[in-house]
Design a protein around this motif. Structure first.
Motif, PDB file in Angstrom:
ATOM      1  N   LEU A   5      -2.114   8.078  -9.753  1.00 56.78           N
ATOM      2  CA  LEU A   5      -2.453   6.690  -9.483  1.00 56.78           C
ATOM      3  C   LEU A   5      -1.150   5.894  -9.497  1.00 56.78           C
ATOM      4  N   LEU A   6      -0.869   5.235  -8.407  1.00 52.73           N
ATOM      5  CA  LEU A   6       0.342   4.419  -8.321  1.00 52.73           C
ATOM      6  C   LEU A   6       0.019   3.059  -8.929  1.00 52.73           C
ATOM      7  N   ALA A   7       0.548   2.842 -10.115  1.00 53.89           N
ATOM      8  CA  ALA A   7       0.205   1.643 -10.879  1.00 53.89           C
ATOM      9  C   ALA A   7       1.463   0.892 -11.301  1.00 53.89           C
ATOM     10  N   GLY A   8       2.469   0.872 -10.437  1.00 58.45           N
ATOM     11  CA  GLY A   8       3.745   0.303 -10.826  1.00 58.45           C
ATOM     12  C   GLY A   8       4.087  -1.026 -10.210  1.00 58.45           C
ATOM     13  N   GLU A  80       9.042   4.943 -13.304  1.00 57.18           N
ATOM     14  CA  GLU A  80      10.111   4.923 -12.304  1.00 57.18           C
ATOM     15  C   GLU A  80      11.271   4.085 -12.838  1.00 57.18           C
ATOM     16  N   PRO A  81      12.513   4.531 -12.645  1.00 56.76           N
ATOM     17  CA  PRO A  81      13.654   3.746 -13.112  1.00 56.76           C
ATOM     18  C   PRO A  81      13.814   2.430 -12.350  1.00 56.76           C
ATOM     19  N   THR A  82      13.481   2.449 -11.078  1.00 54.50           N
ATOM     20  CA  THR A  82      13.449   1.263 -10.226  1.00 54.50           C
ATOM     21  C   THR A  82      12.262   1.443  -9.284  1.00 54.50           C
ATOM     22  N   PRO A  83      11.739   0.365  -8.709  1.00 51.13           N
ATOM     23  CA  PRO A  83      10.621   0.527  -7.769  1.00 51.13           C
ATOM     24  C   PRO A  83      11.016   1.448  -6.610  1.00 51.13           C
ATOM     25  N   LEU A  84      10.238   2.498  -6.412  1.00 51.84           N
ATOM     26  CA  LEU A  84      10.574   3.512  -5.412  1.00 51.84           C
ATOM     27  C   LEU A  84       9.679   3.483  -4.179  1.00 51.84           C
ATOM     28  N   GLY A  85       8.670   2.634  -4.174  1.00 51.09           N
ATOM     29  CA  GLY A  85       7.746   2.610  -3.052  1.00 51.09           C
ATOM     30  C   GLY A  85       6.738   3.752  -3.164  1.00 51.09           C
ATOM     31  N   GLY A  87       5.965   6.596  -1.262  1.00 52.44           N
ATOM     32  CA  GLY A  87       6.460   7.972  -1.147  1.00 52.44           C
ATOM     33  C   GLY A  87       7.434   8.331  -2.247  1.00 52.44           C
ATOM     34  N   GLY A  88       8.310   7.414  -2.584  1.00 52.04           N
ATOM     35  CA  GLY A  88       9.290   7.661  -3.636  1.00 52.04           C
ATOM     36  C   GLY A  88       8.637   7.859  -4.993  1.00 52.04           C
ATOM     37  N   ALA A  89       7.586   7.086  -5.269  1.00 49.01           N
ATOM     38  CA  ALA A  89       6.886   7.214  -6.548  1.00 49.01           C
ATOM     39  C   ALA A  89       6.214   8.578  -6.668  1.00 49.01           C
ATOM     40  N   ALA A  94       6.353  14.018  -9.015  1.00 46.32           N
ATOM     41  CA  ALA A  94       6.302  15.474  -8.821  1.00 46.32           C
ATOM     42  C   ALA A  94       7.437  16.169  -9.535  1.00 46.32           C
ATOM     43  N   GLY A  95       8.566  15.495  -9.661  1.00 44.38           N
ATOM     44  CA  GLY A  95       9.729  16.101 -10.306  1.00 44.38           C
ATOM     45  C   GLY A  95       9.725  15.984 -11.814  1.00 44.38           C
ATOM     46  N   GLU A  96       8.839  15.187 -12.357  1.00 42.65           N
ATOM     47  CA  GLU A  96       8.782  14.987 -13.811  1.00 42.65           C
ATOM     48  C   GLU A  96       7.975  16.062 -14.488  1.00 42.65           C
TER      49      GLU A  96
END
Length: 96
Positions: A5-8, A80-85, A87-89, A94-96
């Protein structure tokens, strides 16, 4: 299976409600909006983990959902360290 869920986001279109409250925990009928989404995911038998991708006021969201012991499904927080949008989020989670 995992769900994300993208909640950022900052929820700028919901201002002034989101100045001090992240959009995912804005209350609807005295319940955080994100609770409704998690309840829907719990209805899918294959989903055993929900990943919350956070950026704006992540600690406030973690305070509401805590360690997931009362939710009935495992929750993992990815900040996220900065807002990544969008796809970036997803790629970051996935890498965490």
């Amino acid at each position: 299976m995992k769900a994300i869920l993208l909640a950022g986001g900052k929820g700028t279109r919901l201002r002034p409600l989101t100045i001090h409250t992240p959009k995912p925990i804005v209350p609807i009928f005295n319940r955080a909006f994100l609770h409704y989404q998690i309840d829907l995911l719990k209805q899918v038998p294959d989903i055993d983990e929900v990943i919350l991708s956070l950026n704006y006021q992540p600690r406030r969201i973690e305070e509401v959902f805590g360690d997931d012991s009362e939710l009935g499904i495992h929750i993992r927080y990815v900040v996220e360290p900065t807002p990544l949008g969008t796809g970036g989020a997803i790629k970051f989670a996935a890498g965490e």
